[in-house]
Scaffold this active site. Structure first.
Site, mmCIF file in Angstrom:
data_model
loop_
_atom_site.group_PDB
_atom_site.id
_atom_site.type_symbol
_atom_site.label_atom_id
_atom_site.label_comp_id
_atom_site.label_asym_id
_atom_site.label_seq_id
_atom_site.Cartn_x
_atom_site.Cartn_y
_atom_site.Cartn_z
ATOM 1 N N ASP A 1 0.826 -1.091 -0.034
ATOM 2 C CA ASP A 1 0.246 -0.204 -0.011
ATOM 3 C C ASP A 1 0.768 1.227 0.024
ATOM 4 O O ASP A 1 1.663 1.454 0.852
ATOM 5 C CB ASP A 1 -0.935 0.076 1.160
ATOM 6 C CG ASP A 1 -1.985 1.108 1.231
ATOM 7 O OD1 ASP A 1 -1.858 2.162 0.538
ATOM 8 O OD2 ASP A 1 -2.597 1.055 2.246
ATOM 9 N N ASN B 1 2.019 4.544 -11.922
ATOM 10 C CA ASN B 1 0.787 4.162 -12.722
ATOM 11 C C ASN B 1 -0.381 4.212 -11.585
ATOM 12 O O ASN B 1 -1.505 4.427 -12.327
ATOM 13 C CB ASN B 1 0.891 3.152 -13.673
ATOM 14 C CG ASN B 1 -0.489 2.588 -14.277
ATOM 15 O OD1 ASN B 1 -1.116 3.352 -14.970
ATOM 16 N ND2 ASN B 1 -0.884 1.684 -13.374
ATOM 17 N N TYR C 1 -9.385 14.519 -8.325
ATOM 18 C CA TYR C 1 -8.566 13.830 -9.273
ATOM 19 C C TYR C 1 -7.882 15.019 -10.281
ATOM 20 O O TYR C 1 -6.702 14.771 -10.382
ATOM 21 C CB TYR C 1 -9.534 12.766 -10.083
ATOM 22 C CG TYR C 1 -8.839 12.001 -11.025
ATOM 23 C CD1 TYR C 1 -8.308 10.640 -10.886
ATOM 24 C CD2 TYR C 1 -8.806 12.298 -12.557
ATOM 25 C CE1 TYR C 1 -7.662 9.836 -11.870
ATOM 26 C CE2 TYR C 1 -8.562 11.551 -13.625
ATOM 27 C CZ TYR C 1 -7.759 10.417 -13.260
ATOM 28 O OH TYR C 1 -7.012 9.547 -13.929
#
Length: 450
Positions: A264, A291, A356
């Protein structure tokens, strides 16, 4: 996810309907397969008076197996896989007419999925305001050609620095990428080739041979495609994802002969644990591909703080923490590359995605701020900004919005995860080390943020 409309368009009935009603006409794109030639036909190479790049470009293309044709000798029935033009000799706006003289006779002679590449000098390097003005004008030409030529043709502008180590090697890697099927969903882009560490591969079919590459978020979608493409190109892939995706991650790693790391990235000790793993297993990491990313969509007025914090931490802050530790410990060597995944949402913004879009704009800021510093250490840093890519996440978007996302670009279709992977692969090649500080959109020349 299947684009049923694009499939229908390829049928006889579909061709009739599209022509009669003027509907979007998504072409069948040429994508890369091992052993493919760079182009489906010969290339025309032209140059403005005084251009400095035509000669080395001609040498590069000939060595790559491209058949070159002289613009003056081309007949009306000839068809070409690419039009390549050296505009570096244009030093005044009155000389821009040379662009028309080259492209006008050949505008309808480009084969489907053809390529248009214009080469110039970075405006900031031009010695006079007039030359800088003329070189900046090239961007309008290229972006318009990308929207005009159709049938899967893409158009790019490559600014090439005047001098420095690695320039011609990275120019070759860039031309090989842009001319090939690897760049199927990249169009209307401005790419800057500067000076830096760049190494010619022994085999251009395996340009990452022997390289250690870390891919975060590798269990599914774009990350899984990335791991597959990078391994195909010769890399030893370290595939990383959260423990909850462990089974899918193991399957990806097994398929490509890589290794899996369950971690994580938001854990306080994640950067140190990752660095320890890379140091003990490989001694270095040549390429870091950031990514991993998440979405937690809500309009800003309805968004709780946790949704904001989670997205910013995973998509941006974790990248900064990992970079800091890997660089401080010297695990990214001279000639190393960092590639981050941004988004066109970070360029244009998107309703319901303030968190985002903020994180992805921050990724662009990361590239802008790190590039000058890392260039001194021989390390490149770039980002890709995907548009509408066909994944399980975009499959959940409501139909009308999904169709708009697919069609609102010059190629009239969504991209595939492999399109993002191929672009990152090019930026990861050792031969691309002098390509740094770029944000390359993989969006089919989307109308958003254009």
């Amino acid at each position: 996810m299947t684009d049923r409309y694009a499939s229908f368009v390829q049928s006889a009935a579909g061709r009739t309907v599209v022509k009669r009603f003027g509907l979007p006409d998504p072409p069948r794109l040429r994508r890369h397969h091992l052993g493919d030639p760079l182009l489906p036909g010969p290339a025309v190479l032209g140059a403005a008076t005084g251009g400095r790049l035509a000669e080395p470009v001609g040498t590069i293309l000939t060595a790559a197996g491209v058949e070159l044709r002289d613009a003056a000798g081309a007949g009306p029935q000839d068809r070409f896989g690419a039009l390549v033009y050296d505009a570096s000799g244009i030093t005044d706006s009155t000389q821009l007419r040379q662009l028309y003289d080259f492209f006008h006779p050949h505008a309808r002679a480009v084969l489907p999925s053809g390529r248009v590449i214009v080469l110039g000098t970075p405006p900031q390097e031009c010695p006079t305001p007039r030359e800088a003005t003329a070189q900046r004008a090239l961007e309008g030409l290229v972006r318009s050609i990308g929207k005009e030529f159709g049938r899967g043709t893409t158009a790019q502008l490559v600014y090439v620095t005047r001098a420095g180590d690695g320039v011609l090697t990275s120019l070759e890697s860039t031309l090989r990428f842009l001319l090939s099927g690897r760049s199927a969903y990249v169009s209307g882009q401005v790419i800057r080739v500067g000076a830096g560490e760049a190494t010619v591969p022994a085999d251009w079919e395996r340009p990452l041979d022997g390289q250690v590459v870390l891919v975060t978020g590798a269990a599914r979608g774009i990350g899984a495609a990335l791991a597959t493409v990078l391994a195909r190109d010769g890399a030893r892939v370290v595939a990383l994802d959260i423990p909850a995706a462990g089974d899918a991650l193991a399957a990806v790693a097994n398929d490509i002969g890589g290794t899996a790391v369950q971690l994580d990235l938001t854990a306080p000790d994640a950067p140190t644990r990752l660095a320890d793993h890379l140091a003990s297993r490989h001694g270095r990491v040549d390429v870091v591909v950031h990514n991993a990313g998440i979405t937690r969509d809500k309009t800003l007025g309805r968004m709780d703080a946790d949704r904001w914090d989670q997205v910013l931490d995973v998509n941006l802050s974790s990248q900064e923490r990992i970079n800091d530790v890997l660089l401080e410990r010297g695990l990214i060597p001279t000639g190393g590359r960092i590639v981050s995944v941004s988004s066109i949402a970070g360029i244009a913004g998107n309703r319901g995605q303030t968190n985002y879009a903020t994180s992805k704009a921050g990724v662009i800021g990361l590239v802008d701020s790190l590039a000058p510093t890392l260039r001194e250490r021989g390390i490149s840093v770039n980002a890709v900004a995907p548009g509408f890519i066909e994944t399980r996440l975009t499959a959940r978007i409501p139909l009308v919005v999904r169709e708009a996302g697919r069609r609102m670009n010059s190629l009239a279709q969504g991209g595939l995860p492999v399109d993002v992977a191929e672009t990152i692969g090019w930026l990861a090649w050792p031969a691309s080390g002098a390509v740094s500080g770029n944000v390359v959109r993989v969006c089919g020349q989307s109308l958003l943020g254009a």
